[in-house]
Enzyme design. Structure first.
Site, PDB file in Angstrom:
ATOM      1  NE  ARG A  91      -3.839  -2.151   2.340  1.00 16.31           N
ATOM      2  CZ  ARG A  91      -4.943  -2.224   1.626  1.00 16.31           C
ATOM      3  NH1 ARG A  91      -5.266  -1.230   0.828  1.00 16.31           N
ATOM      4  NH2 ARG A  91      -5.732  -3.282   1.693  1.00 16.31           N
ATOM      5  CB  CYS A 115      -7.068   0.013  -1.273  1.00 18.92           C
ATOM      6  SG  CYS A 115      -7.081   1.535  -0.335  1.00 18.92           S
ATOM      7  N   PRO A 121      -7.481   5.916   3.932  1.00 22.98           N
ATOM      8  CG  PRO A 121      -6.196   6.705   5.711  1.00 22.98           C
ATOM      9  CD  PRO A 121      -6.629   5.464   5.015  1.00 22.98           C
ATOM     10  CB  VAL A 122      -6.454   6.351  -1.031  1.00 21.30           C
ATOM     11  CG1 VAL A 122      -5.968   6.850  -2.388  1.00 21.30           C
ATOM     12  CG2 VAL A 122      -5.681   5.113  -0.633  1.00 21.30           C
ATOM     13  CG  LEU A 124      -7.952  11.453   4.545  1.00 25.64           C
ATOM     14  CD1 LEU A 124      -7.351  11.118   5.903  1.00 25.64           C
ATOM     15  CD2 LEU A 124      -9.031  12.516   4.705  1.00 25.64           C
TER      16      LEU A 124
END
Length: 417
Positions: A91, A115, A121-122, A124
């Site tokens: 990740r 994901c 929190p990608v 974000l």
């Protein structure tokens, strides 16, 4: 597939050295995209995720070498695409998004496997880059970002995201103007990244606090830099010493960065003393007490030490609780510890642990990196043989673990299943 076999019931005694931090090394390796000229990083742990990151750097157009624990890297012909076959296994590779946008004005990075945007929190990261002038499309599992030139912005994260803070920190280093990150992650690994960028010529202040200020500069230059030691590995050895009623001298121990863990261990009856050469760890008076723990962002108690402290509480004289506030599904190790004789009850995000007199070796299965470490520690103290299966999780975060443990008296070896 390998498994780790442990014949438990032996005290660990002697010096044990902590490797470089994987969680510091990964973002710093991806930040090697930014500077002009060669970079040499020392104290880099030889782990699977590190090798994957070096492959990604090669694909992105860097020349890299990995000799001993030293990585050298230099950008030759920078590309913009991070392909799925590499990103799916790790990740952290989404951290190349910021450097690529800042340097090339475009980045195409595969979403990490499984994901969905919003689940982790990608989103974000993307919202922050949009504030800096980027636009994004989600196309066939790829995040495709474009911008003319990233501009400084005032970014206020909803949550102190480590990855988001690191991604913006890297991009803002060469963006136009000033960037302020509020509610920034304060983790030591974020601080290490900031120190690396500063060594390359970045203008950063406030790292280690919740407000970081970055003044963009036109370019960065290469440097030599030493990666910080791994605080979670050090914490794991602290627990192993107490768990086996042994005495370890932990060398290269980032003691100050483990303040919340040290505080709880001392409350449990563990003696931790700084001395020349390292930190000496042993039980203070023979008994371990239960404590109550709540995981929090740094400087609170780290979620990555939750499983290890739970394992130590399993042999405590009393009871304690652990409330997990960072990640869901972070109690996968509980049923495996119960198989070894632990007395643990789960209620939502809280585990209630009552100490037992002894634990017994059993075949157990690791579900993630820190769960696998907790099962190894349990196996070291348990009576009889413990087989820890799926240790590829362990190999992602601990360098030469069985060699290090064997050197301080553990009966542990690797077998093929």
């Amino acid at each position: 597939m390998d498994k780790l076999v442990i014949e438990g019931g032996v005290s660990l005694n002697g010096p044990i050295r902590v490797s470089g931090s994987k969680n510091a090394a990964l973002p710093i390796l991806l930040a090697c995209i930014l500077p002009e000229g060669p970079i040499c990083l020392s104290n880099v742990p030889r782990l699977r995720d590190i090798h994957t990151t070096l492959k990604l750097l090669d694909i992105l157009g860097c020349e890299t070498s990995f000799d001993g624990n030293t990585v050298c890297s230099e950008v030759k012909d920078l590309k913009i695409e991070a392909p799925y076959d590499l990103v799916k296994t790790m990740r952290a590779s989404v951290l190349c998004l910021g450097p690529l946008l800042a340097l090339k004005g475009e980045a195409k990075v595969a979403l990490p496997g499984g994901c969905a945007i919003g689940a982790r929190p990608v989103d974000l990261h993307l919202t922050a880059f949009e504030q800096m002038g980027a636009t994004f499309d989600l196309d066939s599992g790829y995040i495709h970002g474009k911008c003319d030139k990233l501009k400084g912005a005032h970014i206020n994260f909803d949550f102190p995201t480590v990855g988001g803070t690191e991604n913006v920190l890297m991009a803002a280093a060469i963006a136009e103007g000033e960037t302020i990150i509020e509610n920034a992650a304060r983790e030591p690994e974020v601080v290490d990244l900031a120190k690396f960028l500063i060594a390359c010529g970045a203008k950063i202040s406030g790292h280690g606090t919740s407000i970081i200020t970055i003044q963009g500069v036109p370019s960065l230059k290469g440097c030599d830099y030493k990666i910080m030691p791994d605080r979670i590995e050090a914490g794991t050895y602290m627990v192993a010493a107490a768990m086996t009623d042994g005495e370890l001298l932990i060398q290269d121990c980032p003691f100050q960065e483990l303040e919340s863990v040290v505080y709880k261990l001392r409350k449990m009856g563990v003696s931790l003393e700084e001395e020349e050469g390292g930190v000496r760890v042993r039980r203070a008076n023979g008994l371990i007490s239960g404590v109550d723990i709540t995981t929090q962002p740094y400087p609170g108690f780290p979620t990555d030490m939750q499983a290890q402290l739970m394992t130590l509480m399993c042999l405590s004289n009393g009871a304690g609780t652990i409330e997990e506030k960072i990640f869901e599904n972070r109690f996968m190790h509980v049923q495996e510890l119960v198989r070894m004789g632990a007395n643990i009850k789960l209620k939502g995000r809280t585990a209630m642990i009552r100490g037992v007199e002894k634990m017994t070796g059993a075949p157990v299965m690791a579900s993630d990196l820190r769960a696998s470490a907790s099962l190894v520690v349990a196996g070291l103290a348990a009576h009889g043989r413990t087989d820890v299966q799926r240790i590829y999780h362990l190999d992602r975060g601990y360098e030469k673990l069985e060699d290090k443990l064997s050197a301080v008296g553990a009966r542990v070896w690797r077998e093929q299943e």
